[in-house]
Design a protein around this motif. Structure first.
Motif, PDB file in Angstrom:
ATOM      1  N   GLU A 108       0.812  -1.212   0.000  1.00  0.00           N
ATOM      2  CA  GLU A 108       0.000   0.000   0.000  1.00  0.00           C
ATOM      3  C   GLU A 108       0.849   1.268   0.000  1.00  0.00           C
ATOM      4  O   GLU A 108       0.585   2.208  -0.743  1.00  0.00           O
ATOM      5  N   GLU A 109       1.893   1.302   0.838  1.00  0.00           N
ATOM      6  CA  GLU A 109       2.650   2.534   1.017  1.00  0.00           C
ATOM      7  C   GLU A 109       4.004   2.520   0.325  1.00  0.00           C
ATOM      8  O   GLU A 109       4.744   3.499   0.404  1.00  0.00           O
ATOM      9  N   ARG A 145     -10.750   2.100  -1.923  1.00  0.00           N
ATOM     10  CA  ARG A 145      -9.541   1.732  -2.652  1.00  0.00           C
ATOM     11  C   ARG A 145      -9.887   0.969  -3.919  1.00  0.00           C
ATOM     12  O   ARG A 145      -9.238   1.128  -4.964  1.00  0.00           O
ATOM     13  N   ARG A 165      -5.671  -5.097  -1.290  1.00  0.00           N
ATOM     14  CA  ARG A 165      -4.483  -4.421  -1.824  1.00  0.00           C
ATOM     15  C   ARG A 165      -4.107  -4.916  -3.210  1.00  0.00           C
ATOM     16  O   ARG A 165      -3.271  -4.313  -3.880  1.00  0.00           O
TER      17      ARG A 165
END
Length: 346
Positions: free
Chosen positions: A148-149, A269, A189
């Motif tokens: 995700e990051e 998302r 994700r």
């Protein structure tokens, strides 16, 4: 193909230039065609799966390939990685795999009298996670931050990952022995999930003949470099999605959250990634704007693995995918009014 350097400089990552310029349309389409052709020398008769895999790569997403053993899941992941000249690593998920085996670990250096970070296989442009659902949930969660990051935190220190960064994971249906269901946070994700399916008789016969003496992976050479891949990604980001297209994607996601046949609907998302994937699909089709057809074509691959059907009837494969959920998505898309567009604008 480049490999990850043995020495990792703490606090810095091999980040591609954020100012990568979009690639001209003819060059973009030519490079995309070459990548598809390279992958199809290994994966025959699975054009739709190959196209979605390339779409996810160019959309900077993550791909989940789910199917029974032996149908070419890992072969597709490796062929996609070999077609691009960038750093690639592979993680074989097993029940005894530890989170530090993925992210890396700090080791005390006797000569320098300080701890030195040894990066794990997640520090690569393309990470192939083979049979991801054979690891414990604790180990699976080691990928959450990185997916995700685009960063990893070890011992209180944060390390940026290389760009672009894509995880291509394979998994078997959880009915198979020795598998763990992926948690909802991890499934969300992944930008898209695809299934390979069995090859047709002609493709299976050709496979027997061509793979008798060598692996077709050995013949794949990188088609584009890391810089070219960054330019292709920049091209897809420049594709225009009109407000009505964005509203169309939001309407579909909202409908999944209200549908009585679904216990868990699409997350915000999921909406973001649906539009992002639609932009990439439009670019691969030679268009600079998104059409409703792009959203419709990607609804099941992007949303299917995130939704949970209400009741036992939806538990076809692990309770979150399969024909039942696909049918619900198809019905929701059919019931959602399609905006009338002209070159992407009302």
């Amino acid at each position: 193909m480049n490999s990850f350097p043995a020495k990792f400089e703490r606090g810095h990552a091999d980040v591609a230039l954020a100012s990568a310029l979009p690639m001209p349309e003819d060059e973009f389409l030519g490079a995309a065609h070459q990548i598809l052709a390279a992958i199809e020398t290994v994966i025959d008769g699975k054009r739709e799966a190959v196209e979605i895999a390339l779409t996810v790569l160019l959309a900077e997403g993550h791909l989940l390939i789910e199917d029974v053993p032996g149908v070419g899941k890992t072969m597709l992941a490796r062929a996609l990685a070999r077609s691009v000249d960038c750093s690639v690593s592979r993680i074989q998920f097993t029940p005894d795999l530890l989170p530090s085996d993925i992210t890396g670990v700090s080791v005390f250096n006797q000569s320098d009298r300080e701890f030195e970070f040894k990066p794990g296989p997640v520090f690569a442009n393309i990470v192939i996670g083979d049979e991801i659902n054979r690891a414990s949930p604790k180990t699976q969660s080691a990928l959450l931050e990185s997916m995700e990051e685009r960063q990893v935190t070890v011992d209180g220190k944060t390390y940026e990952l290389a760009r672009p960064f894509t995880v291509v994971a394979t998994q078997n249906p959880i009915e198979m022995e020795g598998t763990y269901a992926l948690p909802e946070a991890q499934r969300d994700r992944f930008m898209a999930r695809i299934s390979m399916g069995y090859p047709d008789p002609a493709a299976e016969l050709a496979m027997l003949r061509t793979r008798a003496t060598s692996s077709p992976l050995d013949a794949i050479s990188p088609v584009v470099g890391n810089a070219e891949l960054e330019s292709m990604i920049a091209t897809t980001r420049n594709v225009f999605a009109s407000p009505v297209i964005e509203q169309y994607a939001v309407s579909i996601s909202q409908a999944t959250r209200r549908d009585p046949d679904l216990r868990l609907g699409a997350s915000p998302r999921a909406t973001l990634q649906l539009v992002r994937a639609a932009k990439t699909r439009a670019a691969l089709d030679g268009r600079a704007f998104v059409l409703p057809d792009d959203i419709i074509a990607l609804a099941i691959p992007v949303l299917g693995h995130r939704l949970i059907a209400a009741g036992r009837a939806g538990a076809t494969i692990g309770g979150y995918s399969g024909a039942t959920v696909a049918q619900i998505i198809t019905r929701i898309v059919a019931d959602t009014p399609v905006p009338l567009t002209s070159r992407g604008v009302l």
